[in-house]
Design an enzyme around this catalytic site. Structure first.
Site, PDB file in Angstrom:
ATOM      1  N   ARG A 195      10.130  21.343   6.761  1.00 42.23           N
ATOM      2  CA  ARG A 195      10.695  22.474   6.456  1.00 42.23           C
ATOM      3  C   ARG A 195      11.261  23.302   7.589  1.00 42.23           C
ATOM      4  O   ARG A 195      11.375  24.697   7.523  1.00 42.23           O
ATOM      5  CB  ARG A 195       9.814  23.320   5.553  1.00 42.23           C
ATOM      6  CG  ARG A 195       9.455  22.781   4.115  1.00 42.23           C
ATOM      7  CD  ARG A 195       8.963  23.730   3.462  1.00 42.23           C
ATOM      8  NE  ARG A 195       8.877  22.822   2.090  1.00 42.23           N
ATOM      9  CZ  ARG A 195       7.951  22.360   1.400  1.00 42.23           C
ATOM     10  NH1 ARG A 195       6.641  22.456   2.202  1.00 42.23           N
ATOM     11  NH2 ARG A 195       7.832  21.720   0.506  1.00 42.23           N
ATOM     12  N   LYS A 250      25.012  27.715  12.582  1.00 42.80           N
ATOM     13  CA  LYS A 250      25.530  26.902  11.632  1.00 42.80           C
ATOM     14  C   LYS A 250      25.471  25.381  12.112  1.00 42.80           C
ATOM     15  O   LYS A 250      25.767  25.025  13.086  1.00 42.80           O
ATOM     16  CB  LYS A 250      27.242  27.060  11.536  1.00 42.80           C
ATOM     17  CG  LYS A 250      27.530  28.351  10.732  1.00 42.80           C
ATOM     18  CD  LYS A 250      29.243  28.032  10.415  1.00 42.80           C
ATOM     19  CE  LYS A 250      29.853  29.238  10.109  1.00 42.80           C
ATOM     20  NZ  LYS A 250      31.403  28.986   9.799  1.00 42.80           N
ATOM     21  N   GLU A 284      40.049  26.947  21.339  1.00 41.21           N
ATOM     22  CA  GLU A 284      38.898  28.091  20.573  1.00 41.21           C
ATOM     23  C   GLU A 284      38.807  29.378  21.338  1.00 41.21           C
ATOM     24  O   GLU A 284      38.633  30.352  20.818  1.00 41.21           O
ATOM     25  CB  GLU A 284      37.705  27.356  20.296  1.00 41.21           C
ATOM     26  CG  GLU A 284      37.915  26.022  19.619  1.00 41.21           C
ATOM     27  CD  GLU A 284      37.849  26.434  18.037  1.00 41.21           C
ATOM     28  OE1 GLU A 284      37.842  27.344  17.698  1.00 41.21           O
ATOM     29  OE2 GLU A 284      37.715  25.357  17.026  1.00 41.21           O
ATOM     30  N   LYS A 309      31.356  35.616  20.693  1.00 43.56           N
ATOM     31  CA  LYS A 309      30.539  34.772  19.419  1.00 43.56           C
ATOM     32  C   LYS A 309      29.291  35.357  19.239  1.00 43.56           C
ATOM     33  O   LYS A 309      28.825  35.671  18.018  1.00 43.56           O
ATOM     34  CB  LYS A 309      30.425  33.342  19.991  1.00 43.56           C
ATOM     35  CG  LYS A 309      29.752  32.595  18.897  1.00 43.56           C
ATOM     36  CD  LYS A 309      30.728  31.587  17.877  1.00 43.56           C
ATOM     37  CE  LYS A 309      30.058  30.976  16.556  1.00 43.56           C
ATOM     38  NZ  LYS A 309      30.065  29.741  16.527  1.00 43.56           N
ATOM     39  N   GLU A 356      28.469  35.120   7.687  1.00 39.31           N
ATOM     40  CA  GLU A 356      29.750  34.992   7.254  1.00 39.31           C
ATOM     41  C   GLU A 356      29.928  35.667   6.074  1.00 39.31           C
ATOM     42  O   GLU A 356      30.905  34.933   5.225  1.00 39.31           O
ATOM     43  CB  GLU A 356      30.369  33.484   7.376  1.00 39.31           C
ATOM     44  CG  GLU A 356      31.866  33.261   7.699  1.00 39.31           C
ATOM     45  CD  GLU A 356      32.591  31.832   7.998  1.00 39.31           C
ATOM     46  OE1 GLU A 356      31.676  31.252   8.837  1.00 39.31           O
ATOM     47  OE2 GLU A 356      33.228  31.482   7.252  1.00 39.31           O
ATOM     48  N   ARG A 363      32.530  37.293  10.646  1.00 41.55           N
ATOM     49  CA  ARG A 363      32.429  36.228  11.270  1.00 41.55           C
ATOM     50  C   ARG A 363      33.765  35.171  10.654  1.00 41.55           C
ATOM     51  O   ARG A 363      33.989  34.266  11.481  1.00 41.55           O
ATOM     52  CB  ARG A 363      31.143  35.329  10.705  1.00 41.55           C
ATOM     53  CG  ARG A 363      31.033  34.180  11.730  1.00 41.55           C
ATOM     54  CD  ARG A 363      29.374  33.632  11.605  1.00 41.55           C
ATOM     55  NE  ARG A 363      29.329  32.378  12.348  1.00 41.55           N
ATOM     56  CZ  ARG A 363      28.022  31.640  12.310  1.00 41.55           C
ATOM     57  NH1 ARG A 363      27.147  32.367  12.120  1.00 41.55           N
ATOM     58  NH2 ARG A 363      28.100  30.815  13.188  1.00 41.55           N
ATOM     59  N   ASN A 371      37.642  32.133  11.967  1.00 42.22           N
ATOM     60  CA  ASN A 371      38.721  30.884  11.380  1.00 42.22           C
ATOM     61  C   ASN A 371      40.061  31.138  11.521  1.00 42.22           C
ATOM     62  O   ASN A 371      40.756  30.507  10.890  1.00 42.22           O
ATOM     63  CB  ASN A 371      38.016  30.951   9.932  1.00 42.22           C
ATOM     64  CG  ASN A 371      36.822  30.248   9.703  1.00 42.22           C
ATOM     65  OD1 ASN A 371      36.720  29.058  10.443  1.00 42.22           O
ATOM     66  ND2 ASN A 371      36.084  30.907   9.266  1.00 42.22           N
ATOM     67  N   HIS A 428      42.598  28.253  11.609  1.00 46.38           N
ATOM     68  CA  HIS A 428      41.778  26.870  10.968  1.00 46.38           C
ATOM     69  C   HIS A 428      42.231  26.796   9.571  1.00 46.38           C
ATOM     70  O   HIS A 428      42.300  25.674   8.857  1.00 46.38           O
ATOM     71  CB  HIS A 428      40.284  27.271  11.195  1.00 46.38           C
ATOM     72  CG  HIS A 428      39.549  27.291  12.181  1.00 46.38           C
ATOM     73  ND1 HIS A 428      39.921  27.851  13.313  1.00 46.38           N
ATOM     74  CD2 HIS A 428      38.593  26.354  12.774  1.00 46.38           C
ATOM     75  CE1 HIS A 428      39.211  27.500  14.257  1.00 46.38           C
ATOM     76  NE2 HIS A 428      38.365  26.557  14.032  1.00 46.38           N
ATOM     77  N   HIS A 455      43.095  23.267   9.507  1.00 44.91           N
ATOM     78  CA  HIS A 455      42.280  22.208   8.474  1.00 44.91           C
ATOM     79  C   HIS A 455      43.385  21.435   7.622  1.00 44.91           C
ATOM     80  O   HIS A 455      43.009  20.118   7.319  1.00 44.91           O
ATOM     81  CB  HIS A 455      41.358  22.832   7.653  1.00 44.91           C
ATOM     82  CG  HIS A 455      40.112  23.345   8.310  1.00 44.91           C
ATOM     83  ND1 HIS A 455      39.602  24.609   7.979  1.00 44.91           N
ATOM     84  CD2 HIS A 455      39.539  23.133   9.436  1.00 44.91           C
ATOM     85  CE1 HIS A 455      38.429  24.847   8.752  1.00 44.91           C
ATOM     86  NE2 HIS A 455      38.363  23.873   9.613  1.00 44.91           N
ATOM     87  N   HIS A 492      40.114  18.648  16.943  1.00 49.95           N
ATOM     88  CA  HIS A 492      40.041  19.742  15.898  1.00 49.95           C
ATOM     89  C   HIS A 492      40.836  20.914  16.819  1.00 49.95           C
ATOM     90  O   HIS A 492      41.556  21.534  15.883  1.00 49.95           O
ATOM     91  CB  HIS A 492      38.716  20.205  15.739  1.00 49.95           C
ATOM     92  CG  HIS A 492      38.367  21.458  15.253  1.00 49.95           C
ATOM     93  ND1 HIS A 492      38.772  21.814  14.014  1.00 49.95           N
ATOM     94  CD2 HIS A 492      37.966  22.713  15.677  1.00 49.95           C
ATOM     95  CE1 HIS A 492      38.243  22.994  13.713  1.00 49.95           C
ATOM     96  NE2 HIS A 492      37.963  23.506  14.863  1.00 49.95           N
TER      97      HIS A 492
END
Ligand SMILES: NC(=O)c1ccc[n+]([C@@H]2O[C@H](COP(=O)([O-])OP(=O)(O)OC[C@H]3O[C@@H](n4cnc5c(N)ncnc54)[C@H](O)[C@@H]3O)[C@@H](O)[C@H]2O)c1
Ligand SMILES: [Zn+2]
Length: 344
Positions: free
Chosen positions: A109, A131, A173, A211, A221, A225, A229, A232, A236, A249
């Site tokens: 947990r 994340k 990035e 960040k 997010e 946040r 992206n 992206h 993507h 990426h």
């Protein structure tokens, strides 16, 4: 240098070029892969003291960020008799930190973990913000959790062995964060070739500050946040169209930013000069900015695969001048197709 990630009960520090002796009174497992361990594990081991130190090596590559590898890590922890007080250390790029963080979040947990990122991308982006996750056949990062690390140690010296292509994929990035939030960082990147460790450390610090601030404001997010992206939404689709093989990426994000900028220009959000200067900066770092779209309708449809697009609305994150962002979800399909046509 230190940067605080301010999250009330889960606050932590990101240390930049300050890694020294780390002492633990509990079981510790370093999760890494053979590439990174072959280059740097000896250095790291000389700095770590623990009651019981285990090394868990996972195969290198995005393809292995999956359930099998996760299960392998968890089983190794049971074999080594880890308990709820044990700690994991992620030592590698974003793949290692994502899967290690996820393993830490579900082992009994949830146990502590620390990130020691070794790629530029993971130092400035993936290792900060909590994340965590893995991929499955339905897509990337679709399974995961929010689980913040206890500390992050970004050491620019680890980047000395990083292949150039991986390095500049990380720079992409950084350029993303500059365009969205920090005009001075953009100007710095225009001037610098990032050849010295000093300049690289400065980039890491600036990006980690950005960040950390964004994550502190919006850990889950639900608003700001999402701005991370930028590039992206288009990126993507490019990654998906090329089966995640042709571009790294960060390279796909680079092309994605240029596409987003063309849309921003079409909407009068940035000037021609700004459009050109961003592409020039990407090209300076040998990043791709163009991709030939075969079928613009199909490309458009794939925007809906994005986790951020909901209720048939696509969320476009665009520059509003350099250093400022705007999020738009009401751009007509015709305008988007017009822009995609420029890349046919
Ligand atoms: N959690 C987040 O917020 C977040 C954000 C961005 C990206 N990510 C994830 O990060 C992953 C990409 O991370 P990445 O770009 O670091 O890729 P990666 O982890 O695959 O590393 C790239 C390559 O560089 C090698 N490498 C690592 N450090 C090295 C070093 N110092 N010297 C030489 N080689 C080295 C790795 O073994 C690998 O082959 C993706 O899975 C992505 O989903 C997560
Ligand atoms: Zn990214």
């Amino acid at each position: 240098m230190q940067v605080d990630v301010d999250l009330k009960d889960f606050s932590y520090k990101v240390f930049i070029d300050e890694l020294s002796q780390l002492k633990f009174n509990q079981n510790v497992a370093i999760i890494t892969n053979q590439t990174v361990s072959g280059l740097w594990l000896k250095d790291l081991l000389s700095l770590i003291e623990a009651k019981n130190l285990n090394i868990i090596s996972i195969p290198d590559g995005e393809n292995y960020k999956n359930f099998d590898t996760l299960n392998f890590i968890l089983e190794q922890l049971f074999v080594a008799k880890f308990d709820r007080k044990s700690t994991l250390i992620a030592f590698g790029g974003g793949v290692v930190s994502d899967i290690t963080g996820f393993a830490a979040s579900i082992f009994q947990r949830g146990i502590d973990f620390i990130n020691i990122p070794t790629t530029l991308l993971s130092q400035i982006d993936a290792s900060v913000g909590g994340k965590t996750g893995i991929n499955n056949k339905f897509g990337k990062n679709l399974i995961g959790s929010f689980h913040q690390p206890k500390a992050v140690y970004c050491e620019s010296k680890f980047l000395k062995t990083l292949p150039y292509r991986e390095f500049v994929a990380g720079v992409a990035e950084g350029i993303k964060m500059a365009i969205m939030f920090d005009k001075n960082l953009f100007k710095f990147l225009e001037k610098s070739d990032l050849k010295t460790q000093n300049e690289i450390s400065k980039l890491i610090k600036k990006c980690v500050e950005i960040k950390a601030k964004v994550v502190s404001l919006d850990e889950r997010e639900s608003n700001i946040r999402v701005v991370l992206n930028y590039g992206h939404t288009f990126g993507h689709v490019i990654e998906n169209n090329t089966n995640y093989l042709k571009f790294l990426h960060g390279e796909a994000v680079s092309i994605g930013m240029n596409m987003a900028n063309h849309l921003a220009f079409r909407l009068n959000l940035i000037s021609k000069d700004e459009l050109v200067s961003i592409e020039k900066l990407l090209i300076k770092f040998n990043l791709p900015t163009r991709y030939k779209i075969k079928d613009i309708e199909k490309f458009y449809d794939k925007f809906f695969l994005d986790k951020k697009s909901s209720n048939k609305k696509i969320k476009f994150i665009l520059p509003n001048g350099i250093g400022k962002y705007i999020v738009k979800d009401d751009i007509s399909k015709d305008i988007v197709l017009e822009v995609l046509r420029e890349f046919q």
